[in-house]
Design a protein around this motif. Sequence first.
Motif, PDB file in Angstrom:
ATOM      1  N   ARG A   1     -33.759  -5.686   0.784  1.00  0.00           N
ATOM      2  CA  ARG A   1     -34.850  -6.607   0.451  1.00  0.00           C
ATOM      3  C   ARG A   1     -35.818  -6.726   1.635  1.00  0.00           C
ATOM      4  NH1 ARG A   1     -33.905 -12.999  -1.078  1.00  0.00           N
ATOM      5  NH2 ARG A   1     -36.026 -13.460  -1.829  1.00  0.00           N
ATOM      6  N   PRO A   2     -37.137  -6.670   1.387  1.00  0.00           N
ATOM      7  CA  PRO A   2     -38.091  -6.838   2.494  1.00  0.00           C
ATOM      8  C   PRO A   2     -37.857  -8.170   3.209  1.00  0.00           C
ATOM      9  CG  PRO A   2     -39.217  -6.094   0.513  1.00  0.00           C
ATOM     10  CD  PRO A   2     -37.820  -6.429   0.100  1.00  0.00           C
ATOM     11  N   PRO A   3     -37.924  -8.184   4.531  1.00  0.00           N
ATOM     12  CA  PRO A   3     -37.638  -9.413   5.271  1.00  0.00           C
ATOM     13  C   PRO A   3     -38.768 -10.434   5.140  1.00  0.00           C
ATOM     14  CG  PRO A   3     -38.364  -7.693   6.768  1.00  0.00           C
ATOM     15  CD  PRO A   3     -38.240  -7.052   5.419  1.00  0.00           C
ATOM     16  N   GLN A   4     -38.450 -11.682   5.452  1.00  0.00           N
ATOM     17  CA  GLN A   4     -39.471 -12.723   5.519  1.00  0.00           C
ATOM     18  C   GLN A   4     -40.422 -12.424   6.671  1.00  0.00           C
ATOM     19  OE1 GLN A   4     -39.989 -15.295   3.517  1.00  0.00           O
ATOM     20  NE2 GLN A   4     -38.099 -16.347   2.943  1.00  0.00           N
ATOM     21  N   ASN A   5     -41.649 -12.865   6.539  1.00  0.00           N
ATOM     22  CA  ASN A   5     -42.630 -12.695   7.611  1.00  0.00           C
ATOM     23  C   ASN A   5     -42.236 -13.570   8.807  1.00  0.00           C
ATOM     24  OD1 ASN A   5     -44.866 -12.142   9.131  1.00  0.00           O
ATOM     25  ND2 ASN A   5     -46.322 -13.224   7.827  1.00  0.00           N
ATOM     26  N   THR A   6     -42.236 -12.996   9.992  1.00  0.00           N
ATOM     27  CA  THR A   6     -41.869 -13.761  11.189  1.00  0.00           C
ATOM     28  C   THR A   6     -42.994 -13.778  12.222  1.00  0.00           C
ATOM     29  OG1 THR A   6     -40.831 -11.780  12.134  1.00  0.00           O
ATOM     30  CG2 THR A   6     -39.397 -13.303  10.924  1.00  0.00           C
TER      31      THR A   6
ATOM     32  N   THR B   1     -38.498 -16.061 -12.704  1.00  0.00           N
ATOM     33  CA  THR B   1     -39.907 -16.458 -12.822  1.00  0.00           C
ATOM     34  C   THR B   1     -40.777 -15.707 -11.827  1.00  0.00           C
ATOM     35  OG1 THR B   1     -39.800 -18.252 -11.203  1.00  0.00           O
ATOM     36  CG2 THR B   1     -39.163 -18.778 -13.473  1.00  0.00           C
ATOM     37  N   THR B   2     -42.070 -15.776 -12.049  1.00  0.00           N
ATOM     38  CA  THR B   2     -43.040 -15.119 -11.177  1.00  0.00           C
ATOM     39  C   THR B   2     -43.253 -15.870  -9.877  1.00  0.00           C
ATOM     40  OG1 THR B   2     -45.217 -14.049 -11.205  1.00  0.00           O
ATOM     41  CG2 THR B   2     -45.109 -16.292 -12.047  1.00  0.00           C
ATOM     42  N   TRP B   3     -42.855 -17.163  -9.837  1.00  0.00           N
ATOM     43  CA  TRP B   3     -43.167 -18.016  -8.690  1.00  0.00           C
ATOM     44  C   TRP B   3     -42.158 -17.852  -7.552  1.00  0.00           C
ATOM     45  CZ3 TRP B   3     -42.795 -20.839 -13.587  1.00  0.00           C
ATOM     46  CH2 TRP B   3     -44.031 -21.017 -14.212  1.00  0.00           C
ATOM     47  N   ASP B   4     -42.611 -18.236  -6.348  1.00  0.00           N
ATOM     48  CA  ASP B   4     -41.682 -18.358  -5.229  1.00  0.00           C
ATOM     49  C   ASP B   4     -41.280 -19.829  -5.077  1.00  0.00           C
ATOM     50  OD1 ASP B   4     -43.828 -19.660  -4.042  1.00  0.00           O
ATOM     51  OD2 ASP B   4     -44.181 -18.132  -2.515  1.00  0.00           O
ATOM     52  N   GLU B   5     -40.655 -20.183  -3.944  1.00  0.00           N
ATOM     53  CA  GLU B   5     -40.150 -21.547  -3.747  1.00  0.00           C
ATOM     54  C   GLU B   5     -41.266 -22.582  -3.656  1.00  0.00           C
ATOM     55  OE1 GLU B   5     -39.279 -18.878  -2.169  1.00  0.00           O
ATOM     56  OE2 GLU B   5     -37.119 -18.744  -1.822  1.00  0.00           O
ATOM     57  N   HIS B   6     -42.492 -22.128  -3.393  1.00  0.00           N
ATOM     58  CA  HIS B   6     -43.624 -23.052  -3.281  1.00  0.00           C
ATOM     59  C   HIS B   6     -44.562 -22.924  -4.475  1.00  0.00           C
ATOM     60  CE1 HIS B   6     -42.484 -24.159   0.850  1.00  0.00           C
ATOM     61  NE2 HIS B   6     -42.049 -22.915   0.900  1.00  0.00           N
ATOM     62  N   LEU B   7     -44.083 -22.240  -5.515  1.00  0.00           N
ATOM     63  CA  LEU B   7     -44.766 -22.099  -6.802  1.00  0.00           C
ATOM     64  C   LEU B   7     -46.079 -21.340  -6.689  1.00  0.00           C
ATOM     65  CD1 LEU B   7     -43.982 -25.634  -8.288  1.00  0.00           C
ATOM     66  CD2 LEU B   7     -42.595 -23.551  -8.290  1.00  0.00           C
ATOM     67  N   ASN B   8     -46.114 -20.366  -5.760  1.00  0.00           N
ATOM     68  CA  ASN B   8     -47.245 -19.445  -5.691  1.00  0.00           C
ATOM     69  C   ASN B   8     -47.040 -18.326  -6.705  1.00  0.00           C
ATOM     70  OD1 ASN B   8     -48.602 -20.541  -3.204  1.00  0.00           O
ATOM     71  ND2 ASN B   8     -46.596 -20.052  -2.347  1.00  0.00           N
ATOM     72  N   GLU B   9     -48.118 -17.895  -7.347  1.00  0.00           N
ATOM     73  CA  GLU B   9     -48.047 -16.747  -8.255  1.00  0.00           C
ATOM     74  C   GLU B   9     -48.213 -15.434  -7.488  1.00  0.00           C
ATOM     75  OE1 GLU B   9     -50.896 -17.215 -11.356  1.00  0.00           O
ATOM     76  OE2 GLU B   9     -49.547 -18.376 -12.632  1.00  0.00           O
ATOM     77  N   ASP B  10     -49.104 -15.440  -6.507  1.00  0.00           N
ATOM     78  CA  ASP B  10     -49.334 -14.248  -5.694  1.00  0.00           C
ATOM     79  C   ASP B  10     -48.373 -14.307  -4.514  1.00  0.00           C
ATOM     80  OD1 ASP B  10     -50.427 -11.926  -4.846  1.00  0.00           O
ATOM     81  OD2 ASP B  10     -52.357 -12.747  -4.241  1.00  0.00           O
ATOM     82  N   VAL B  11     -47.206 -13.693  -4.650  1.00  0.00           N
ATOM     83  CA  VAL B  11     -46.108 -13.902  -3.699  1.00  0.00           C
ATOM     84  C   VAL B  11     -46.014 -12.759  -2.693  1.00  0.00           C
ATOM     85  CG1 VAL B  11     -44.812 -15.254  -5.369  1.00  0.00           C
ATOM     86  CG2 VAL B  11     -44.396 -12.803  -5.209  1.00  0.00           C
ATOM     87  N   SER B  12     -45.241 -13.005  -1.623  1.00  0.00           N
ATOM     88  CA  SER B  12     -45.004 -11.980  -0.603  1.00  0.00           C
ATOM     89  C   SER B  12     -44.014 -10.939  -1.137  1.00  0.00           C
ATOM     90  CB  SER B  12     -44.450 -12.624   0.668  1.00  0.00           C
ATOM     91  OG  SER B  12     -43.158 -13.163   0.423  1.00  0.00           O
ATOM     92  N   ASP B  13     -43.922  -9.808  -0.452  1.00  0.00           N
ATOM     93  CA  ASP B  13     -42.990  -8.744  -0.866  1.00  0.00           C
ATOM     94  C   ASP B  13     -41.552  -9.259  -0.922  1.00  0.00           C
ATOM     95  OD1 ASP B  13     -45.076  -6.973  -1.042  1.00  0.00           O
ATOM     96  OD2 ASP B  13     -44.735  -6.054   0.915  1.00  0.00           O
ATOM     97  N   HIS B  14     -41.208 -10.187  -0.053  1.00  0.00           N
ATOM     98  CA  HIS B  14     -39.859 -10.748  -0.001  1.00  0.00           C
ATOM     99  C   HIS B  14     -39.498 -11.472  -1.302  1.00  0.00           C
ATOM    100  CE1 HIS B  14     -36.318 -12.588   1.908  1.00  0.00           C
ATOM    101  NE2 HIS B  14     -36.683 -13.719   1.334  1.00  0.00           N
TER     102      HIS B  14
END
Length: 690
Positions: free
Chosen positions: A195-200, A72-85
């Motif tokens: 894979r691009p890392p999570q933002n820290t 799906t297009t969503w991330d774990e928080h159901l955002n459509e505009d997601v981060s590179d990760h």
Amino acid sequence: MFWFHQLLIVSALLLCPIMCHFKGIERIKCESRIGLPFRPHSDQRHRVDAIREEMKNRASRHGSSIDAFIVTTWDEHLNEDVSDHDKRTQFISGFTGKIAHVIITMNTVALWTDERYLAQANSEMNCDWKIFSLNSEPSITSYILSELDDGARVGADPRTVPHKVWIEWESELQLKYIRLIRMSRNLIDLVWINRPPQNTELLKVHPLIHAGEKWQSKIERLRKHLLKDHCDAMIVTSLTEIAYLLNLRGNDFPYTPVFKAYLLVSYDETFLYVNKDRVNLGITYHLNADPCNTECVKIKDYEQIWSDLNVYSYQWRKILVPGHCVFDLGVSEAIYSNIKRTTIHEKPSPVIFMRAQKNPTEQKGMQRAHILDGAAMCDAFSLLERRFLNEETITEVSASNDIDRSRYSMKSNLGLSLKTNIAFGPHAALPLFETFNETDIVVTDKEPCIFDSGGQYAEGTTIVSRTIHFGEPTFEQKQMYTNVLRAIIRLSTLVFPESLTPGEIDALARSSVWDSLTDYPQMTGHGVGSYLGVYESPIKISYTEPHTYAFEEGYFFSNEPGLYKKGLYGIRLKNVLEVYDTGERHPSGARFLGFRDVSLVPFDPKMIDRGLLNIREKRWLNDYNARVRTLVGEELKSQFNMQAFYWMINKTMHVIEYYPESEYRLRGDSESIRIVPWTCIMALILLLLT
């Protein structure tokens, strides 16, 4: 409508004696492959093969394989505009558009995207892929039903699927007894190398001078809602809700200042689940986290939410679980299924309505943000007009860069609230056109050009659209522009009983457009956040999607009518409005509410056919222009930006108002215009003749 959708699926299947296989959009380049190198070893092909291996290998680990996998297009928080990760669909398909769902079977790969991205998907994706529109058949489930046999197994990551959508898919797939399997790991994550890392980066405190209310007060108000619903606790998964409640901001996404986290709120405890590396002493102090006594937030690891939810759902009798509400999709299937079913109380999150109703500090902040944004837009437009007069080449992309630079130069600007989109000529005829390098064209003086953009400021969030013609508009273009402007004015001047819903108000807003026997396809407006999201529930003004949520004092929302001439050009205007209490009462006792504009960007005067405006509309335009001259003018002068100042003055000249005779006579003594008796005129004529 759910039963109707199921009926369509059944009808489609019955019409296919031997199971249909949907082809997707026409891909001429793939039918002939003329001029296209055949790349058997493309990255996407390797990645799809790796996913298929994982689908087969699952049999050795879990006892049975899966026949298809949904990304799906969503991330774990159901955002459509997601981060590179979290750009999983881009990784597997090569498609860089914002909205996309993917299905991988053992023999086929297919992608669904919004209609505005179909051409982009066709150009970016290799010829293995079938491409479908999200707005038409086949749906994702229709395609699965056409491709798989009875009793097949379809896997999906429940963390990236809304519970509401999961239930719909599960029910529709039952037509062929196909099972929807909750995958413990997303197969994309298993094969994604580098894979691009999570933002820290560290979280930031949104100061009280801009927030207007302490986070402790917001949590206390939320607990009163829980008490009213007889709930012991609430799970918060929406990132804008968490940022709002705790007066915190982040930069995990390009246009919305939020951070990945979960929040659990009970009567006596609050838990924030976040990457602890992003929490410094300032955040710890802000949340009273160490030591945590009363009125504090306990900080836990991001992944600990899953074990805690499982445990607490057996301790609490009733948990408020957010459901779907306009732009908010509720919780994921993973969150929903991780809570004991008998404890779930599903309803729209009360934080949505708390967040939408801005406090006095936020209201003043939004007004200030729009003054700054008005100055930025005047600076950008004056620059573009000078460049055009100097016969410099201006393209959609270069114009968007100019607007971004002007916005970034404003004090307290913290970025953009959405991607800046410039649409000229035939591109402007597409209501949801997005600017890309691949589709860039030169802006000329032949057709109108739409500028759609917005900014994030410490004081608030802005969004605005203007249509400008760098040459001489035609009579038809002026008529269309003026009808759209009249729609803007109609909503801006509306006073109404508080019980009116957005759908009912939409009919009033569109009436000036309907007068010309036409309409526009997009919604008329949506809620806007305060240094948060540019699309904010619960307000969505669309007569085709009626909602029962009414306006409240302190709500901010967009007003964005438009008209489009297919294949030639389009007109769109957009302002942000604030809801206020007029102080008057309806005979029923209900309040009369009104709207006022906070956007302060001049309209293009040469596009306005003043003959189509009535006196009330001309007065509104004059009042609006006067506010722009005063508020934005002062800001431009304080920045010593006199070129933009004089451009703005030239675009906000006073419009002559013609009064009806009765009003004209009443104004005769107080205005410079005097009524001259006809006898005096006749005497003057006779004198000249002699």
